[in-house]
Write a protein that holds these residues in place. Sequence first.
Motif, mmCIF file in Angstrom:
data_model
loop_
_atom_site.group_PDB
_atom_site.id
_atom_site.type_symbol
_atom_site.label_atom_id
_atom_site.label_comp_id
_atom_site.label_asym_id
_atom_site.label_seq_id
_atom_site.Cartn_x
_atom_site.Cartn_y
_atom_site.Cartn_z
ATOM 1 N N ASN A 105 19.430 34.184 -43.178
ATOM 2 C CA ASN A 105 18.339 34.922 -42.552
ATOM 3 C C ASN A 105 18.699 35.235 -41.104
ATOM 4 O OD1 ASN A 105 15.921 36.056 -41.876
ATOM 5 N ND2 ASN A 105 14.689 34.504 -42.913
ATOM 6 N N ASN A 106 18.780 36.516 -40.775
ATOM 7 C CA ASN A 106 19.083 36.923 -39.403
ATOM 8 C C ASN A 106 17.842 36.991 -38.528
ATOM 9 O OD1 ASN A 106 22.109 38.799 -39.184
ATOM 10 N ND2 ASN A 106 21.557 37.335 -40.761
ATOM 11 N N THR A 107 16.660 36.712 -39.141
ATOM 12 C CA THR A 107 15.422 36.715 -38.355
ATOM 13 C C THR A 107 14.828 35.318 -38.403
ATOM 14 O OG1 THR A 107 14.210 37.386 -40.311
ATOM 15 C CG2 THR A 107 14.918 39.127 -38.810
ATOM 16 N N ASN A 108 13.762 35.128 -37.636
ATOM 17 C CA ASN A 108 13.174 33.793 -37.547
ATOM 18 C C ASN A 108 12.099 33.602 -38.613
ATOM 19 O OD1 ASN A 108 12.178 31.373 -36.793
ATOM 20 N ND2 ASN A 108 11.863 31.884 -34.643
ATOM 21 N N PRO A 109 12.318 32.686 -39.567
ATOM 22 C CA PRO A 109 11.337 32.508 -40.649
ATOM 23 C C PRO A 109 10.303 31.423 -40.357
ATOM 24 C CG PRO A 109 13.327 31.325 -41.176
ATOM 25 C CD PRO A 109 13.510 31.848 -39.781
ATOM 26 N N SER A 110 10.164 31.004 -39.116
ATOM 27 C CA SER A 110 9.285 29.874 -38.811
ATOM 28 C C SER A 110 7.843 30.138 -39.256
ATOM 29 C CB SER A 110 9.305 29.609 -37.307
ATOM 30 O OG SER A 110 8.199 28.821 -36.974
ATOM 31 N N ASP B 111 3.007 39.056 -39.295
ATOM 32 C CA ASP B 111 3.726 40.270 -38.908
ATOM 33 C C ASP B 111 5.067 39.974 -38.242
ATOM 34 O OD1 ASP B 111 1.867 41.927 -39.945
ATOM 35 O OD2 ASP B 111 0.734 42.143 -38.084
ATOM 36 N N ASP B 112 5.260 38.715 -37.823
ATOM 37 C CA ASP B 112 6.484 38.384 -37.101
ATOM 38 C C ASP B 112 7.431 37.510 -37.908
ATOM 39 O OD1 ASP B 112 5.678 39.763 -34.905
ATOM 40 O OD2 ASP B 112 4.671 38.049 -33.981
ATOM 41 N N ARG B 113 6.890 36.768 -38.866
ATOM 42 C CA ARG B 113 7.711 35.837 -39.616
ATOM 43 C C ARG B 113 8.759 36.592 -40.419
ATOM 44 N NH1 ARG B 113 5.560 31.312 -43.964
ATOM 45 N NH2 ARG B 113 7.473 30.109 -43.936
ATOM 46 N N SER B 114 10.007 36.176 -40.281
ATOM 47 C CA SER B 114 11.120 36.858 -40.931
ATOM 48 C C SER B 114 11.201 38.324 -40.538
ATOM 49 C CB SER B 114 11.044 36.714 -42.461
ATOM 50 O OG SER B 114 11.455 35.431 -42.819
ATOM 51 N N VAL B 115 10.739 38.656 -39.334
ATOM 52 C CA VAL B 115 10.861 40.015 -38.822
ATOM 53 C C VAL B 115 11.523 39.998 -37.453
ATOM 54 C CG1 VAL B 115 9.612 42.070 -38.086
ATOM 55 C CG2 VAL B 115 8.856 40.824 -40.106
ATOM 56 N N VAL B 116 11.073 39.080 -36.562
ATOM 57 C CA VAL B 116 11.643 39.083 -35.205
ATOM 58 C C VAL B 116 13.003 38.397 -35.200
ATOM 59 C CG1 VAL B 116 9.447 39.216 -33.998
ATOM 60 C CG2 VAL B 116 10.333 36.986 -34.627
ATOM 61 N N ARG B 117 13.912 38.925 -34.418
ATOM 62 C CA ARG B 117 15.237 38.361 -34.256
ATOM 63 C C ARG B 117 15.264 37.546 -32.985
ATOM 64 N NH1 ARG B 117 18.400 41.538 -37.705
ATOM 65 N NH2 ARG B 117 17.262 43.355 -38.391
ATOM 66 N N HIS C 166 17.480 34.446 -35.369
ATOM 67 C CA HIS C 166 17.223 33.144 -35.948
ATOM 68 C C HIS C 166 17.619 32.086 -34.911
ATOM 69 C CE1 HIS C 166 17.674 29.631 -38.516
ATOM 70 N NE2 HIS C 166 16.915 30.251 -39.391
ATOM 71 N N PRO C 167 16.826 30.993 -34.784
ATOM 72 C CA PRO C 167 17.103 30.022 -33.720
ATOM 73 C C PRO C 167 18.518 29.442 -33.731
ATOM 74 C CG PRO C 167 15.329 29.263 -35.172
ATOM 75 C CD PRO C 167 15.590 30.683 -35.502
ATOM 76 N N PHE C 168 19.144 29.280 -34.874
ATOM 77 C CA PHE C 168 20.515 28.751 -34.829
ATOM 78 C C PHE C 168 21.483 29.454 -35.781
ATOM 79 C CE2 PHE C 168 17.871 25.918 -37.419
ATOM 80 C CZ PHE C 168 18.524 25.949 -38.624
ATOM 81 N N LEU C 169 20.966 30.125 -36.812
ATOM 82 C CA LEU C 169 21.884 30.766 -37.762
ATOM 83 C C LEU C 169 22.593 31.969 -37.153
ATOM 84 C CD1 LEU C 169 20.126 30.725 -41.239
ATOM 85 C CD2 LEU C 169 22.200 29.551 -40.557
ATOM 86 N N SER C 170 22.146 32.427 -35.982
ATOM 87 C CA SER C 170 22.799 33.576 -35.365
ATOM 88 C C SER C 170 24.073 33.160 -34.643
ATOM 89 C CB SER C 170 21.835 34.236 -34.384
ATOM 90 O OG SER C 170 21.317 33.256 -33.513
ATOM 91 N N ASP C 171 24.303 31.863 -34.531
ATOM 92 C CA ASP C 171 25.499 31.372 -33.852
ATOM 93 C C ASP C 171 26.682 31.372 -34.817
ATOM 94 O OD1 ASP C 171 27.514 29.818 -32.696
ATOM 95 O OD2 ASP C 171 26.050 28.699 -31.509
ATOM 96 N N ASP D 148 6.658 33.942 -51.686
ATOM 97 C CA ASP D 148 7.864 33.369 -52.273
ATOM 98 C C ASP D 148 8.871 34.398 -52.765
ATOM 99 O OD1 ASP D 148 7.077 30.753 -51.887
ATOM 100 O OD2 ASP D 148 5.861 30.751 -53.699
ATOM 101 N N THR D 149 8.694 35.675 -52.443
ATOM 102 C CA THR D 149 9.642 36.649 -52.969
ATOM 103 C C THR D 149 10.931 36.619 -52.153
ATOM 104 O OG1 THR D 149 8.792 38.375 -51.547
ATOM 105 C CG2 THR D 149 7.800 38.179 -53.705
ATOM 106 N N PHE D 150 12.020 37.032 -52.778
ATOM 107 C CA PHE D 150 13.289 37.005 -52.056
ATOM 108 C C PHE D 150 13.308 38.050 -50.943
ATOM 109 C CE2 PHE D 150 16.163 40.503 -53.539
ATOM 110 C CZ PHE D 150 15.249 41.152 -54.330
ATOM 111 N N GLN D 151 12.493 39.105 -51.087
ATOM 112 C CA GLN D 151 12.463 40.094 -50.007
ATOM 113 C C GLN D 151 11.812 39.518 -48.756
ATOM 114 O OE1 GLN D 151 11.170 40.962 -53.103
ATOM 115 N NE2 GLN D 151 11.653 43.084 -53.562
ATOM 116 N N LYS D 152 10.750 38.723 -48.952
ATOM 117 C CA LYS D 152 10.071 38.175 -47.774
ATOM 118 C C LYS D 152 10.963 37.179 -47.061
ATOM 119 C CE LYS D 152 5.194 38.829 -47.966
ATOM 120 N NZ LYS D 152 3.889 38.265 -48.231
ATOM 121 N N PHE D 153 11.717 36.407 -47.826
ATOM 122 C CA PHE D 153 12.709 35.501 -47.263
ATOM 123 C C PHE D 153 12.079 34.560 -46.235
ATOM 124 C CE2 PHE D 153 17.545 35.625 -46.067
ATOM 125 C CZ PHE D 153 17.616 34.270 -46.339
ATOM 126 N N TYR D 154 11.019 33.845 -46.649
ATOM 127 C CA TYR D 154 10.423 32.848 -45.770
ATOM 128 C C TYR D 154 11.241 31.552 -45.864
ATOM 129 C CZ TYR D 154 6.248 35.639 -44.724
ATOM 130 O OH TYR D 154 5.383 36.600 -44.275
#
Lengths: 565, 330, 335
Positions: free
Chosen positions: A290-295, A301-307, A309-314, A441-447
């Motif tokens: 996940n390149n966005t933050n799923p917190s 509107d922001d979950r899995s939308v805003v960039r 990710h806190p650590f996966l972007s490293d 729980d859909t794979f598109q939402k990627f929570y």
Amino acid sequence: MNIKTLLMGAIATTALAPAAFAERGSDGQVNIIYWQAPSILNPFLSGGTKDVESASLVVEPLARYNSSGELVAWLVDEVPTTANGGASEDLTSITWKLKKGIKWSDGSDFTSADVKFTYEYCTHPEGGCAQVTKFEGVTSVDTPDDHTVVVNFGAPTPFPYGPFVGGESPILQKAQFSECMGAKAPECTEANFNPIGTGPFAVEEFKPNDVITFVANDQYRDASKPAFSRVLFKGGGDATAAGRAVLETGEFDYAWNLQLAPDVIAQMESAGKGKAVAGFGPLVERLMLNNTNPSPDLGPDDRSVVRPHPFLSDPAVYKAMSMAIDRELLVEIGYGKAGKVTCSWVPAPEAYAISPEGCNVQDIAGANAMLDAAGITDTDGDGVREKDGVPLKILYQTSTNAVRQDFQALIKQWWSEIGIETELRNINASVFFGGDPGSPDTFQKFYADVEMYANTFNGTDPQSYFGNGLCDKAPSPATQWQGENISRFCDEEFDALHAELSGTADMAKRVEIGQKLNTLVFEKGGMIPLVHRGRLSAHANTLGGIDLNVWDSELWNIADWHRAE
Amino acid sequence: MTDAAKQEPLQHSNAQQEADRPTRSQWRDVWDQFKSHRGALAGGMLFLLICVGVIFGPLVYWNDAQYLPTGRDFIKLRDMRPVYHGLWDPSAKMNWAYPLGTDNLGRDTLARLMFGGRVSLAVGIAAMVLALLLGSLVGVLSGYFKKLDGLLMRLTDLFLALPLLPMILVAAVLFRESLSKSIGPEGGVFVLIVCLIGITSWMPTARIVRGDVLAIKEREFVLAARSIGTKPGKIISRHILPNVLSPIMVSATLGIATAIITESALSFLGFGFPPDFPTWGRLLNDAVDRMTLFPERVLWPGILISLTVLSVNYLGDGLRDALDPRIRGR
Amino acid sequence: MLTFTIRRLILAVPTLLFISLVIFLLLELAPGDPMAQVPLTVPPEVKEKMRLALGLGEPVHIRFWKWLVQFFWIEPQVLLDHYFGTTFSEGDLRVISWQTRSPVMDIVVQRLPQTLWVVGTAYVVAILIALPIGIYSAYRQYSWFDQMGTFVSMVGFSVPPFFSGVLVIVIFSVQLGWFPSIYDTTLVVDSWDSFVKQLQQMIMPVMVLALQITAQLSRFMRASMLDNLNQDYVRTARAKGLSEYIVVMVHVLRNSMIPVVTVIALGIPSIFGGAIITEQVFKVNGIGQLLIGAIQANDLPMVQTLTFIFAVLIVLFNLIADVLYGILDPRIRYD
């Protein structure tokens, strides 16, 4: 006189022998089992593999892919190319010349009007045709005469083999379906269940989601085929039972897509009634990052939308995660001979594949060193590393499936050894792969931080599949969570390269760009490819002529199937 | 058909009890009767043993249920056979450190059985108790109070008609996030599963209890109790409930088995516990594919589920006898 | 009793309407998507168009109303047309399945025979075995027969069909090769040979199912018999000099039947509901398999119609059970 009779006799025997050997319907019945049952025989209304493949016994396309991924002429004389003049120089139209003398199973002639009708049927705005992308870019289909079809494209199309090619885009009979256009499509039960086709078999009885019986088509263009007079096509149950029916009890002759652990397959094969065969398409089991933050603390509107990710972007984190994985072991546990180690998003056709160094070896020490060097260390002594105070705790989700759960357990263990804690979740496939925007729980939402599934593309051209990595294809609430860029990968260089690919017709150049795209996604943290998966099917030893095809319907050459000794 | 000469047994024994042995409590009597029932005693002991085993076993056992060997160990430690396998096949791969062998990923089978037992027993018992309470409550209320009967039985019909799977999906969507936030992911799933199994399996119990209550409340002893002014609550608890105990007990024993198996079906469909969280039902389910290669992997969870159900059944038999004043009196 | 029955039947109408509404809303609320089984290679825009073609774009109440009209008004007409050759339903849209795009009721009718054959036979077999076992176990409580019965039925009940089914397949199909592991729904019974074939393919699913039902029924039968065997009226009956057979089989049995009747009556709707797991294991492809397949594919019209048919059967058989209570025990009055 004597010599003459002898010669006559010899000629007679040579002429008669093949005919006697391959007489239509001489081999009795063949039993096929698909553990997913076909629910309709009109591939335009379903798109499910089971439906497309069962229908491929009856309805056929103009050209199709053979088992090595090459286009072969099917209902036409030859595949049109710019070289043979079939495709225009400006790449905006191609001309198909239909074979003469082909008849529908009801005895009427197969003509270009049927082809044109199929185009109209699928592109009708109210029809809900599942294969409408096959006709993307087509502006019109002309029929200068009964045996010529001209497909016109709105823009230059370097790869014009979408419409009427492959099992997903067969030709329907105009006479049968002309009353079934648009909104009326679902009401034509009789036609959808008993399509008239040009293929080697015709439907005798269709019991939806249960069983289909086919009989040999009297009008089939090759008088000596098919060798079987009947096909019993059973559906339902599970892969294990299907495998058992072919390999252990011998009740069935062919079982499709046996997603079973290799030791189970090997044990079934040891009964000696049949064997499993594998073929490789571009299907890849991968971990999407996940390149966005799923917190969950973020709003809907922001979950899995805003960039980001806190650590996966490293890069250190995702590279270490990839290094910690023993892909060879995953292949051995999960797929056996139906799997190969891969680090390519597009592993087939083979030219596009990349093999970065270290892909096939596990390096836990190296992964630990890389994380240490990046300053991501365990600062509070709980065994989990922190990056800028955020602990490396990962939610790892996938669909429910025995092999995937084994993978989850293994990968969780490996990651725990490099100081990453993992929580596992499995979600019912009908929810996970369903596009319901109301479900979290859909794979598109990627929570979740990481999710695992497999994806592939049809045909042999990966251009539009590579498009799934474009920035603007990321799912978000604005698009009702539709969009194919599941990992929300976003990279300017990637977007620019993809634009270059769309404008390139030269094959060598396309391959080169494709490899670059593959590398970018792997290096920049779009996904961690795990296993290049093949299709594993089983057939009885007494069934001959099987040529497993992963680029088209598996049953593409059923006309050549026969009883072997 | 039934003779009118029947006395009201409970009242009778109570009166006798107060007169003859004021020091002996009713529960003492129950225990005495229970002790004399050999099957019940054996069942109880076995059940206790299973509970102790799964609760304290993991504390003393040396292998971790969730540990996966990695690297070379993995190949070495996976697919280990149980030690008794050596009796007829000494060449098999086995190790005394893994008494019941390991699974295809090298996890220790005994550790997983014990760990899984905790979850399965907890789910089975909790769901059974919930279903029993709900079922008995609805059954007694609708059998005893005619006014409630119509409404409650229509409710029962409704629940019987609801398809389980979509219901679980809805519940998971509505409650999973909030539950896992308040009591952690595993706790949340546990509560969810128990509640779901509980509220989807009380209906047969309710129907059965109601049927019995309908019959019993017309008996003379209830009439007698009512005529001396006993309150409905008292009549239900002292006179009706003890007499409908046997169907409730049977429901209880069957309920545990159903709950354990339903849990496995839910996990199988992806609605249950996280995949690395073993339960008996799931162990059984996962092992079915390799039944001929590794029969021990299906046998052990199967045996444990059966033993649990059997022991609870005998326990229930004994309890029913012990609680039945007519038998106890003899 | 007659007024009671009539009143209940009338009351059943609003109950069933309410149940159908609850089921509809439940299915509506549940996540899931009829397009979930379409491969990922089909792009989302196309899936959206396919959804609209299924009528998913319309608001909930309109879709519910449409279903009500189709189920209660058009389907009965189709039935009439079928029997009397009339043409009431011509041109009307029936309840259409999203998976197969064909009328739901046609598929149900197609599936019923195999479900009734297999599950129905299993039920009859189970009742025939369970009742004598229960009666005799109770009569000879704690005898070896009783102990054996308890043991077998408890083990039978606690072993799930996904295990016992595969076990019998491995033994009888793979090792011994006696019975087919896959049920042939196209088999037409028209001769002795085909009848034998039908028997062969039915034996395993019937036995696996019957084991479960027997276990349950015999436990209830035994417990209920035990309760009654200790009653005073039994002593009276014996003292009166009635034969033991009459005492047990007439007096005790009749009084013990109430919980058993409930269990049997509650089970009959499930005959029509099929047995999901057993049907899957043996590929019987009856109603149970239809329902689970429809749920997995999110085929809402199919799920809605099937569950509603079950609801009707459940309400009906609960009513029958209530009437039977009154017959078995005349003291039970509903008026």
